[in-house]
Design an enzyme around this catalytic site. Structure first.
Site, mmCIF file in Angstrom:
data_model
loop_
_atom_site.group_PDB
_atom_site.id
_atom_site.type_symbol
_atom_site.label_atom_id
_atom_site.label_comp_id
_atom_site.label_asym_id
_atom_site.label_seq_id
_atom_site.Cartn_x
_atom_site.Cartn_y
_atom_site.Cartn_z
ATOM 1 N N SER A 198 46.904 21.954 71.021
ATOM 2 C CA SER A 198 46.236 20.884 70.275
ATOM 3 C C SER A 198 46.899 19.527 70.410
ATOM 4 C CB SER A 198 46.150 21.268 68.796
ATOM 5 O OG SER A 198 45.099 22.179 68.603
ATOM 6 N N TYR B 183 41.205 21.476 58.977
ATOM 7 C CA TYR B 183 41.429 21.419 60.422
ATOM 8 C C TYR B 183 40.357 22.249 61.131
ATOM 9 C CZ TYR B 183 44.171 21.168 64.749
ATOM 10 O OH TYR B 183 44.587 20.917 66.036
#
Length: 399
Positions: A91, A194
């Site tokens: 990420s 998230y």
């Protein structure tokens, strides 16, 4: 890549391995202060003792560059961890994509307040999801409420499941369609959660705006200007170039370790987490970003405008989320910017001071199968970063 599987099934995939060897790498330029050096080595050894197979930390300060490592890069051969080997950065990819979006905003080619439907009409629909209400800013900051597709592409969380499904490929549109089978976590702008889906959509927006893939724009706007020659956008190519350490995932507590060096393409191949780099290149990217070499002041200020991350989401206490950047407080005051990345068998944790003068990237090459061990390892990663950045602040050459 965050692989917490869903809002209702919050299992973070992590790995435990037997550590075998500790090694020290000499300074690559002017030596860092001896007390900081010994603390850095002690901290990577703590992570090795936590059960990480191989650990590397690369610290860059006004004093110079220091890389230390502990454990092994290959459990079969006992080969040491490469000092600046290739890494999956998961990420951390999101920060590169966010920087491209903010460049496009600075050029007037899009607005952060554009909705998804402005650029991708009809993409975000179904089960209460509505692209008319989701702005690019909300995607960037995880306040969109869009559900995460990750749980849908990990049908079998086991070694056998990894091997059976790792070659499966999806288009970005297919990933978003999987997410649209679920209700949103909350109304757009009404919370924080998230979601990797946010950045898959943003990658599609980049292409809609520019006519080029997000990978092309990252290469043209970031990698080439900064000469990040060891950073790659591999797409569906699942293999790491050499040199690199091997990654290992333990899929259940006390279970055997599985070599997961080959990418898990269902979630290792899109704008939310597909890039490959090195600690050296990652440090240079975050240094350049913080020093204003990628974004104009107005866009960098937007990127660093944060919202609170709820305390129960697994992030260090006090963490705040900007646009593709997280801010984490330091024990010595202030805080640091970065964006970690993880997947089956790996975790990368970059951190840089607000002025970009001091940057550290920690890379772990295994993840444990139980949450308590995983939490302890994350605690010790953040302790390493805190020690490194606070020690650099105290150094006379850093003031």
């Amino acid at each position: 890549m965050s692989i917490t599987l869903s809002r209702n099934n919050r299992r973070t995939v992590t790995v435990l391995a037997v550590a075998l060897l500790a090694l020290f790498v000499p300074a690559e330029s002017r030596a860092a202060a001896p007390d900081r050096l010994s603390q850095l080595q002690r901290d990577v050894d703590v992570l090795r003792d936590d059960g990480i197979t191989g650990v590397t930390a690369r610290l860059e300060t006004p004093d110079g560059v220091r890389t230390v490592r502990s454990g092994v890069g290959d459990l079969t051969t006992g080969q040491p961890v490469a000092a600046d080997g290739y890494l999956r950065i998961g990420s951390t990819t999101k920060t590169f994509v966010a920087a491209v979006l903010l460049q496009l905003a600075g050029e007037g080619k899009l607005s952060l307040d554009d909705t998804v439907d402005t650029w991708l009409p009809g993409l975000v629909r179904g089960h209460g999801n509505d692209g008319h209400r989701v702005t690019l800013r909300r995607l960037l900051q995880h306040t969109s409420g869009l559900p995460d597709y990750i749980g849908d592409v990990v049908p079998d969380l086991s070694a056998a499941g990894y091997r059976a499904n790792r070659w499966t490929t999806y288009t970005s549109r297919q990933r978003v369609a999987l997410a649209m089978k679920h209700q949103p976590s909350f109304a757009p702008g009404a919370g924080w959660e998230y979601s990797n889906t946010n950045y898959v959509v943003l990658g599609m927006v980049v292409e809609a705006v520019t006519g080029h893939s997000w990978e092309y724009e990252v290469r043209a706007r970031i990698l080439r200007p900064l000469r990040l020659t060891r950073t790659r956008t591999p797409g569906d190519w699942p293999f790491l170039p050499g040199p690199h350490a091997r990654d290992y995932q333990q899929f259940e507590p006390g279970g055997a370790m599985t070599d997961t060096t080959v990418a898990y393409l269902p979630f290792d191949a899109d704008a939310d987490g597909s890039m490959i780099s090195t600690a050296g290149d990652v440090n240079r990217f975050f240094t350049a970003l913080m020093q204003g070499r990628l974004l104009a002041p107005a866009q960098l200020a937007e990127m660093r405008r944060t919202v609170e991350v709820p305390a129960d989401r697994g992030f260090p206490s006090g963490t705040r989320d900007g646009l593709g950047l997280f801010w984490t407080p330091l024990s010595c005051g202030g805080g640091y910017w970065g964006h970690s990345g993880d997947g089956f068998g790996y975790l990368v944790w970059p951190a840089t001071t607000s002025d970009g003068r001091t940057t550290v990237t920690v890379s772990l090459h295994s993840r444990p199968g139980d949450e308590s061990t995983g939490a302890r390892q994350i605690h010790d990663v953040t302790a390493l970063v805190d020690h490194a950045l606070c020690s650099a602040r105290r150094s006379p050459t850093s003031t």
